[in-house]
Design a protein around this motif. Structure first.
Motif, PDB file in Angstrom:
ATOM      1  N   SER A   8       1.019  -1.737  -0.150  1.00  0.00           N
ATOM      2  CA  SER A   8       0.509  -0.388   0.121  1.00  0.00           C
ATOM      3  C   SER A   8       0.685   1.298   0.313  1.00  0.00           C
ATOM      4  O   SER A   8       0.885   2.170  -0.214  1.00  0.00           O
ATOM      5  CB  SER A   8      -0.913  -0.037   1.345  1.00  0.00           C
ATOM      6  OG  SER A   8      -0.516   0.531   2.370  1.00  0.00           O
ATOM      7  N   THR A   9       2.396   1.335   0.242  1.00  0.00           N
ATOM      8  CA  THR A   9       2.719   2.242   0.678  1.00  0.00           C
ATOM      9  C   THR A   9       3.849   2.421  -1.509  1.00  0.00           C
ATOM     10  O   THR A   9       4.140   3.645  -1.318  1.00  0.00           O
ATOM     11  CB  THR A   9       3.745   2.216   1.587  1.00  0.00           C
ATOM     12  OG1 THR A   9       4.563   0.895   1.093  1.00  0.00           O
ATOM     13  CG2 THR A   9       3.534   1.878   3.012  1.00  0.00           C
ATOM     14  N   GLY A  10       3.955   1.606  -1.630  1.00  0.00           N
ATOM     15  CA  GLY A  10       4.197   1.805  -2.790  1.00  0.00           C
ATOM     16  C   GLY A  10       5.877   1.080  -3.327  1.00  0.00           C
ATOM     17  O   GLY A  10       6.794   1.815  -4.086  1.00  0.00           O
ATOM     18  N   ALA A  11       5.934   1.257  -1.697  1.00  0.00           N
ATOM     19  CA  ALA A  11       7.571   0.154  -1.726  1.00  0.00           C
ATOM     20  C   ALA A  11       8.590  -0.658  -2.489  1.00  0.00           C
ATOM     21  O   ALA A  11       8.079  -1.502  -1.317  1.00  0.00           O
ATOM     22  CB  ALA A  11       8.508   0.832  -0.154  1.00  0.00           C
ATOM     23  N   ALA A  12       8.775  -0.034  -3.800  1.00  0.00           N
ATOM     24  CA  ALA A  12       9.223  -1.311  -4.203  1.00  0.00           C
ATOM     25  C   ALA A  12      10.136  -2.219  -4.095  1.00  0.00           C
ATOM     26  O   ALA A  12      10.078  -3.497  -3.753  1.00  0.00           O
ATOM     27  CB  ALA A  12       8.733  -1.247  -5.527  1.00  0.00           C
ATOM     28  N   ASP A  13      11.252  -1.456  -3.199  1.00  0.00           N
ATOM     29  CA  ASP A  13      12.389  -1.919  -2.589  1.00  0.00           C
ATOM     30  C   ASP A  13      12.280  -2.531  -1.119  1.00  0.00           C
ATOM     31  O   ASP A  13      12.507  -3.578  -1.218  1.00  0.00           O
ATOM     32  CB  ASP A  13      13.395  -1.017  -2.666  1.00  0.00           C
ATOM     33  CG  ASP A  13      14.047  -0.432  -3.881  1.00  0.00           C
ATOM     34  OD1 ASP A  13      13.760  -0.647  -4.844  1.00  0.00           O
ATOM     35  OD2 ASP A  13      14.806   0.895  -4.571  1.00  0.00           O
ATOM     36  N   LEU A  24       9.435  -4.002  -0.509  1.00  0.00           N
ATOM     37  CA  LEU A  24       8.200  -5.411  -0.903  1.00  0.00           C
ATOM     38  C   LEU A  24       9.487  -6.147  -1.489  1.00  0.00           C
ATOM     39  O   LEU A  24       8.966  -7.151  -0.677  1.00  0.00           O
ATOM     40  CB  LEU A  24       7.388  -4.732  -1.611  1.00  0.00           C
ATOM     41  CG  LEU A  24       6.315  -5.969  -2.125  1.00  0.00           C
ATOM     42  CD1 LEU A  24       5.781  -6.186  -1.032  1.00  0.00           C
ATOM     43  CD2 LEU A  24       4.999  -4.964  -2.906  1.00  0.00           C
ATOM     44  N   ALA A  25      10.248  -5.821  -2.212  1.00  0.00           N
ATOM     45  CA  ALA A  25      10.706  -6.536  -2.889  1.00  0.00           C
ATOM     46  C   ALA A  25      11.341  -7.957  -1.524  1.00  0.00           C
ATOM     47  O   ALA A  25      11.797  -9.050  -1.903  1.00  0.00           O
ATOM     48  CB  ALA A  25      11.577  -6.218  -3.687  1.00  0.00           C
ATOM     49  N   ALA A  26      12.277  -6.341  -0.833  1.00  0.00           N
ATOM     50  CA  ALA A  26      13.343  -7.877   0.038  1.00  0.00           C
ATOM     51  C   ALA A  26      12.208  -8.172   1.495  1.00  0.00           C
ATOM     52  O   ALA A  26      12.883  -9.267   1.682  1.00  0.00           O
ATOM     53  CB  ALA A  26      14.072  -6.471   1.346  1.00  0.00           C
ATOM     54  N   THR A  27      11.213  -8.006   1.486  1.00  0.00           N
ATOM     55  CA  THR A  27      10.449  -8.492   1.907  1.00  0.00           C
ATOM     56  C   THR A  27       9.932  -9.893   1.083  1.00  0.00           C
ATOM     57  O   THR A  27      10.006 -11.177   2.374  1.00  0.00           O
ATOM     58  CB  THR A  27       9.379  -8.248   3.076  1.00  0.00           C
ATOM     59  OG1 THR A  27       8.932  -6.858   3.195  1.00  0.00           O
ATOM     60  CG2 THR A  27       8.474  -9.232   3.991  1.00  0.00           C
ATOM     61  N   ILE A  28       9.722  -9.801   0.535  1.00  0.00           N
ATOM     62  CA  ILE A  28       9.740 -11.071  -0.356  1.00  0.00           C
ATOM     63  C   ILE A  28      10.253 -11.963  -0.699  1.00  0.00           C
ATOM     64  O   ILE A  28      10.225 -13.314  -0.421  1.00  0.00           O
ATOM     65  CB  ILE A  28       9.294 -10.920  -1.727  1.00  0.00           C
ATOM     66  CG1 ILE A  28       7.523 -10.395  -1.860  1.00  0.00           C
ATOM     67  CG2 ILE A  28       8.644 -12.279  -2.696  1.00  0.00           C
ATOM     68  CD1 ILE A  28       7.414 -10.070  -3.134  1.00  0.00           C
TER      69      ILE A  28
END
Length: 91
Positions: free
Chosen positions: A50-55, A57-61
Motif C-alpha cells: 500500500s505504500t508503493g515501496a517496491a524495494d 516489498l521485494a526485500a520482504t518477499i
C-alpha cells in the motif's frame, strides 16, 4: 493473466492474492493457495504494498532483510506486479 485465488479462512481476497504472488503462483501449475509462511506474512505484504515501496516489498518477499537491499530479480518483479494490482491496474 489472472490468478485464481482460493479462499483462506480469515484472509481478505486481496491479501490472499498478494500472498499467492509472493509465494510464486507460477512455481506449480494450478497453484491456488500460498504456503503457510506467505499467508502469515500477508498483512505485512499488504501494508508495504500500500505504500508503493517496491524495494522494501521485494526485500520482504525475498527474505533478505539486510540493509544492503539486495534482492533477486523475480522478487523485484513480484513486488512491482503486487503494487500494480493494489493500484487497480490490469495484469
Amino acid at each position: 493473466m489472472t490468478a485464481t485465488v482460493a479462499e483462506a479462512p480469515g484472509l481478505p481476497q486481496l491479501e490472499q492474492h498478494l500472498a499467492l504472488i509472493a509465494c510464486g503462483e507460477n512455481t506449480r501449475s494450478g497453484k491456488t493457495r500460498a504456503c503457510d509462511s506467505c499467508r502469515a506474512r500477508s498483512q505485512t505484504l499488504l501494508r508495504i504494498t500500500s505504500t508503493g515501496a517496491a524495494d522494501a516489498l521485494a526485500a520482504t518477499i525475498c527474505g533478505t532483510g539486510d540493509r544492503r537491499g539486495k534482492t533477486c530479480d523475480p522478487c523485484k518483479q513480484k513486488a512491482v506486479r503486487m503494487i500494480r494490482i493494489y493500484n487497480g491496474e490490469t495484469e
